[in-house]
Write a protein that holds these residues in place. Structure first.
Motif, PDB file in Angstrom:
ATOM      1  N   PRO A   4       0.810  -1.213   0.000  1.00 48.68           N
ATOM      2  CA  PRO A   4       0.000   0.000   0.000  1.00 48.68           C
ATOM      3  C   PRO A   4       0.841   1.259   0.000  1.00 48.68           C
ATOM      4  O   PRO A   4       1.930   1.301   0.544  1.00 48.68           O
ATOM      5  CB  PRO A   4      -0.797  -0.109   1.299  1.00 48.68           C
ATOM      6  N   GLU A   5       0.316   2.301  -0.632  1.00 46.31           N
ATOM      7  CA  GLU A   5       0.950   3.610  -0.591  1.00 46.31           C
ATOM      8  C   GLU A   5       0.751   4.207   0.804  1.00 46.31           C
ATOM      9  O   GLU A   5      -0.355   4.266   1.314  1.00 46.31           O
ATOM     10  CB  GLU A   5       0.308   4.526  -1.642  1.00 46.31           C
ATOM     11  N   LEU A   6       1.845   4.618   1.417  1.00 46.02           N
ATOM     12  CA  LEU A   6       1.786   5.068   2.801  1.00 46.02           C
ATOM     13  C   LEU A   6       1.980   6.584   2.917  1.00 46.02           C
ATOM     14  O   LEU A   6       2.556   7.070   3.867  1.00 46.02           O
ATOM     15  CB  LEU A   6       2.839   4.340   3.637  1.00 46.02           C
ATOM     16  N   SER A   7       1.486   7.324   1.940  1.00 43.75           N
ATOM     17  CA  SER A   7       1.690   8.772   1.993  1.00 43.75           C
ATOM     18  C   SER A   7       0.944   9.453   3.135  1.00 43.75           C
ATOM     19  O   SER A   7       1.509  10.351   3.768  1.00 43.75           O
ATOM     20  CB  SER A   7       1.302   9.414   0.647  1.00 43.75           C
ATOM     21  N   ARG A  15       1.130   1.852  10.951  1.00 45.57           N
ATOM     22  CA  ARG A  15       1.932   0.691  10.551  1.00 45.57           C
ATOM     23  C   ARG A  15       3.170   0.554  11.437  1.00 45.57           C
ATOM     24  O   ARG A  15       3.463  -0.532  11.954  1.00 45.57           O
ATOM     25  CB  ARG A  15       2.347   0.836   9.086  1.00 45.57           C
ATOM     26  N   THR A  16       3.904   1.633  11.633  1.00 48.00           N
ATOM     27  CA  THR A  16       5.118   1.592  12.443  1.00 48.00           C
ATOM     28  C   THR A  16       4.815   1.197  13.882  1.00 48.00           C
ATOM     29  O   THR A  16       5.550   0.412  14.492  1.00 48.00           O
ATOM     30  CB  THR A  16       5.817   2.960  12.404  1.00 48.00           C
ATOM     31  N   SER A  17       3.724   1.720  14.417  1.00 48.10           N
ATOM     32  CA  SER A  17       3.355   1.424  15.804  1.00 48.10           C
ATOM     33  C   SER A  17       3.019  -0.051  15.986  1.00 48.10           C
ATOM     34  O   SER A  17       3.478  -0.697  16.935  1.00 48.10           O
ATOM     35  CB  SER A  17       2.170   2.301  16.226  1.00 48.10           C
ATOM     36  N   TYR A  18       2.216  -0.597  15.093  1.00 49.39           N
ATOM     37  CA  TYR A  18       1.827  -2.003  15.242  1.00 49.39           C
ATOM     38  C   TYR A  18       2.977  -2.951  14.930  1.00 49.39           C
ATOM     39  O   TYR A  18       3.052  -4.047  15.495  1.00 49.39           O
ATOM     40  CB  TYR A  18       0.599  -2.304  14.393  1.00 49.39           C
ATOM     41  N   ASP A  19       3.869  -2.551  14.058  1.00 46.70           N
ATOM     42  CA  ASP A  19       5.075  -3.358  13.862  1.00 46.70           C
ATOM     43  C   ASP A  19       5.866  -3.448  15.164  1.00 46.70           C
ATOM     44  O   ASP A  19       6.415  -4.502  15.508  1.00 46.70           O
ATOM     45  CB  ASP A  19       5.958  -2.751  12.765  1.00 46.70           C
ATOM     46  N   ALA A  20       5.926  -2.342  15.906  1.00 45.12           N
ATOM     47  CA  ALA A  20       6.714  -2.296  17.140  1.00 45.12           C
ATOM     48  C   ALA A  20       6.132  -3.204  18.217  1.00 45.12           C
ATOM     49  O   ALA A  20       6.870  -3.780  19.019  1.00 45.12           O
ATOM     50  CB  ALA A  20       6.810  -0.860  17.643  1.00 45.12           C
ATOM     51  N   GLY A  79     -17.044 -23.727   6.104  1.00 44.84           N
ATOM     52  CA  GLY A  79     -16.550 -23.823   4.738  1.00 44.84           C
ATOM     53  C   GLY A  79     -16.215 -22.490   4.100  1.00 44.84           C
ATOM     54  O   GLY A  79     -16.106 -22.403   2.874  1.00 44.84           O
ATOM     55  N   LEU A  80     -16.042 -21.451   4.920  1.00 46.74           N
ATOM     56  CA  LEU A  80     -15.732 -20.130   4.389  1.00 46.74           C
ATOM     57  C   LEU A  80     -14.278 -20.028   3.941  1.00 46.74           C
ATOM     58  O   LEU A  80     -13.379 -20.546   4.603  1.00 46.74           O
ATOM     59  CB  LEU A  80     -16.005 -19.064   5.449  1.00 46.74           C
ATOM     60  N   ASP A  81     -14.073 -19.350   2.839  1.00 47.08           N
ATOM     61  CA  ASP A  81     -12.720 -19.040   2.364  1.00 47.08           C
ATOM     62  C   ASP A  81     -12.314 -17.712   2.995  1.00 47.08           C
ATOM     63  O   ASP A  81     -12.534 -16.641   2.436  1.00 47.08           O
ATOM     64  CB  ASP A  81     -12.718 -18.956   0.837  1.00 47.08           C
ATOM     65  N   VAL A  82     -11.733 -17.777   4.194  1.00 41.66           N
ATOM     66  CA  VAL A  82     -11.406 -16.583   4.976  1.00 41.66           C
ATOM     67  C   VAL A  82      -9.939 -16.210   4.780  1.00 41.66           C
ATOM     68  O   VAL A  82      -9.059 -17.071   4.847  1.00 41.66           O
ATOM     69  CB  VAL A  82     -11.679 -16.823   6.475  1.00 41.66           C
ATOM     70  N   PHE A  83      -9.682 -14.929   4.568  1.00 41.36           N
ATOM     71  CA  PHE A  83      -8.299 -14.465   4.507  1.00 41.36           C
ATOM     72  C   PHE A  83      -8.198 -13.101   5.172  1.00 41.36           C
ATOM     73  O   PHE A  83      -9.197 -12.411   5.375  1.00 41.36           O
ATOM     74  CB  PHE A  83      -7.790 -14.406   3.063  1.00 41.36           C
ATOM     75  N   GLY A  84      -6.974 -12.717   5.541  1.00 46.90           N
ATOM     76  CA  GLY A  84      -6.753 -11.479   6.265  1.00 46.90           C
ATOM     77  C   GLY A  84      -5.925 -10.476   5.484  1.00 46.90           C
ATOM     78  O   GLY A  84      -5.062 -10.855   4.685  1.00 46.90           O
ATOM     79  N   ILE A  85      -6.219  -9.208   5.727  1.00 50.79           N
ATOM     80  CA  ILE A  85      -5.467  -8.095   5.147  1.00 50.79           C
ATOM     81  C   ILE A  85      -5.085  -7.154   6.282  1.00 50.79           C
ATOM     82  O   ILE A  85      -5.929  -6.832   7.127  1.00 50.79           O
ATOM     83  CB  ILE A  85      -6.312  -7.309   4.116  1.00 50.79           C
ATOM     84  N   ASP A  86      -3.828  -6.721   6.308  1.00 51.17           N
ATOM     85  CA  ASP A  86      -3.417  -5.771   7.338  1.00 51.17           C
ATOM     86  C   ASP A  86      -2.326  -4.869   6.799  1.00 51.17           C
ATOM     87  O   ASP A  86      -1.588  -5.228   5.865  1.00 51.17           O
ATOM     88  CB  ASP A  86      -2.925  -6.488   8.593  1.00 51.17           C
ATOM     89  N   LEU A  87      -2.214  -3.711   7.432  1.00 46.87           N
ATOM     90  CA  LEU A  87      -1.245  -2.698   7.021  1.00 46.87           C
ATOM     91  C   LEU A  87       0.170  -3.007   7.493  1.00 46.87           C
ATOM     92  O   LEU A  87       1.151  -2.633   6.835  1.00 46.87           O
ATOM     93  CB  LEU A  87      -1.692  -1.349   7.592  1.00 46.87           C
ATOM     94  N   ALA A  88       0.291  -3.703   8.639  1.00 46.12           N
ATOM     95  CA  ALA A  88       1.582  -3.853   9.308  1.00 46.12           C
ATOM     96  C   ALA A  88       2.206  -5.225   9.055  1.00 46.12           C
ATOM     97  O   ALA A  88       1.657  -6.250   9.463  1.00 46.12           O
ATOM     98  CB  ALA A  88       1.415  -3.638  10.811  1.00 46.12           C
ATOM     99  N   PRO A  89       3.370  -5.283   8.418  1.00 45.71           N
ATOM    100  CA  PRO A  89       4.028  -6.565   8.175  1.00 45.71           C
ATOM    101  C   PRO A  89       4.321  -7.344   9.452  1.00 45.71           C
ATOM    102  O   PRO A  89       4.274  -8.582   9.455  1.00 45.71           O
ATOM    103  CB  PRO A  89       5.333  -6.169   7.462  1.00 45.71           C
ATOM    104  N   VAL A 174       4.755   4.304  20.650  1.00 42.82           N
ATOM    105  CA  VAL A 174       3.814   4.245  19.533  1.00 42.82           C
ATOM    106  C   VAL A 174       3.237   5.642  19.280  1.00 42.82           C
ATOM    107  O   VAL A 174       3.418   6.555  20.090  1.00 42.82           O
ATOM    108  CB  VAL A 174       2.665   3.248  19.808  1.00 42.82           C
ATOM    109  N   ALA A 175       2.542   5.768  18.173  1.00 41.05           N
ATOM    110  CA  ALA A 175       1.803   6.998  17.853  1.00 41.05           C
ATOM    111  C   ALA A 175       0.467   6.561  17.264  1.00 41.05           C
ATOM    112  O   ALA A 175       0.276   6.562  16.050  1.00 41.05           O
ATOM    113  CB  ALA A 175       2.583   7.859  16.868  1.00 41.05           C
ATOM    114  N   LEU A 176      -0.441   6.151  18.146  1.00 44.20           N
ATOM    115  CA  LEU A 176      -1.723   5.598  17.721  1.00 44.20           C
ATOM    116  C   LEU A 176      -2.874   6.497  18.163  1.00 44.20           C
ATOM    117  O   LEU A 176      -2.912   6.957  19.299  1.00 44.20           O
ATOM    118  CB  LEU A 176      -1.934   4.197  18.311  1.00 44.20           C
ATOM    119  N   VAL A 177      -3.797   6.700  17.246  1.00 49.82           N
ATOM    120  CA  VAL A 177      -5.023   7.436  17.538  1.00 49.82           C
ATOM    121  C   VAL A 177      -6.192   6.478  17.372  1.00 49.82           C
ATOM    122  O   VAL A 177      -6.361   5.863  16.317  1.00 49.82           O
ATOM    123  CB  VAL A 177      -5.199   8.648  16.612  1.00 49.82           C
ATOM    124  N   PHE A 178      -7.005   6.340  18.432  1.00 50.66           N
ATOM    125  CA  PHE A 178      -8.185   5.484  18.411  1.00 50.66           C
ATOM    126  C   PHE A 178      -9.410   6.397  18.305  1.00 50.66           C
ATOM    127  O   PHE A 178      -9.779   7.077  19.263  1.00 50.66           O
ATOM    128  CB  PHE A 178      -8.269   4.644  19.686  1.00 50.66           C
TER     129      PHE A 178
END
Length: 240
Positions: A4-7, A15-20, A79-89, A174-178
């Protein structure tokens, strides 16, 4: 999926916070659903609706984090074909470690690398909470785009009017806003994106147990209207 473009600054900070905190977060939340029967029930009902009306198309857990809810949905045996998507590697690495049989990919809900009408269901379980108000319509437009007609989406989030800002979590900087939001406001924005409202639920906060909460919790279930005569039918709740 393409990276993803992280501009936007909030994407980069999230992303950086959750990686940490990825490893610690995986350990802390691994058994969270075991103590939340209401949430399990809502997720189960959602999965049953997707299995019934999703046309056999995949179910995407958007903002899946460490994959604990992705794994729960898969483990229901529907029998669901479930998959996940996330911003943080870093979070995705934990997800693949805990759920090696499931698919996880890097991506942003603001620009999902998925074809139009390709999903039988979409879950955004406490993932829109990091999206600023001005970007939320863009995310919801993407939800509408990737859902097939008749497919369901379920959102979970914290209820409130003021955001919570964290600079430290699990011993890491971290720098997270909820962003806390009112359920009716989320429902309104989803309807503006073309999704039919099915249900709106508010649960008061739990103060006991291993996962005490700072705010009430909100859950909104919507469905992309079914195409009829070349047009999409109206609000699901009104139709029933």
């Amino acid at each position: 999926m393409t990276r993803p473009e992280l501009s936007p600054d909030f994407l980069r900070a999230t992303r950086t916070s959750y990686d940490a905190i990825a490893a610690g977060y995986a350990e802390w939340t691994r058994d969270e659903l075991a103590g939340k029967p209401l949430e399990r029930g809502m997720l189960t009902v959602f999965a049953e609706l997707v299995a019934r009306d999703g046309g056999g198309l995949p179910l995407a857990d958007v903002g899946c984090g460490t994959g604990r809810v992705t794994g729960y949905l898969h483990g229901l045996g529907l029998g669901l074909d479930v998959f996940g998507i996330d911003l943080a590697p870093g979070m995705l690495a934990e997800a693949r470690k805990d759920h090696p049989g499931l698919r996880f990919a890097e991506g942003s809900m603001l620009c999902l690398d998925l074809p139009d009408a390709s999903l039988g269901g979409l879950l955004a379980w406490y993932s829109t909470i990091h999206v600023p108000d001005e970007e939320l319509p863009r995310a919801f437009a993407e939800f509408h785009r990737v859902l097939a007609p008749g497919a369901y989406a379920l959102l979970g989030f914290q209820v409130g009017d003021e955001p919570l800002r964290l600079t430290e979590a699990l011993g890491e900087e971290v720098a997270l806003v909820f962003h806390r939001r009112q359920p009716q406001r989320i429902a309104e924005l989803l309807r503006e994106a073309g999704l039919g409202l099915v249900s709106v639920t508010r649960r008061e906060r739990e103060t006991d147990g291993p996962f005490p909460e700072r705010a009430p919790q909100g859950f909104v279930l919507v469905r992309r209207p079914v195409v009829s005569g070349g047009c999409e039918d109206g609000d699901i709740s009104a139709a029933n």
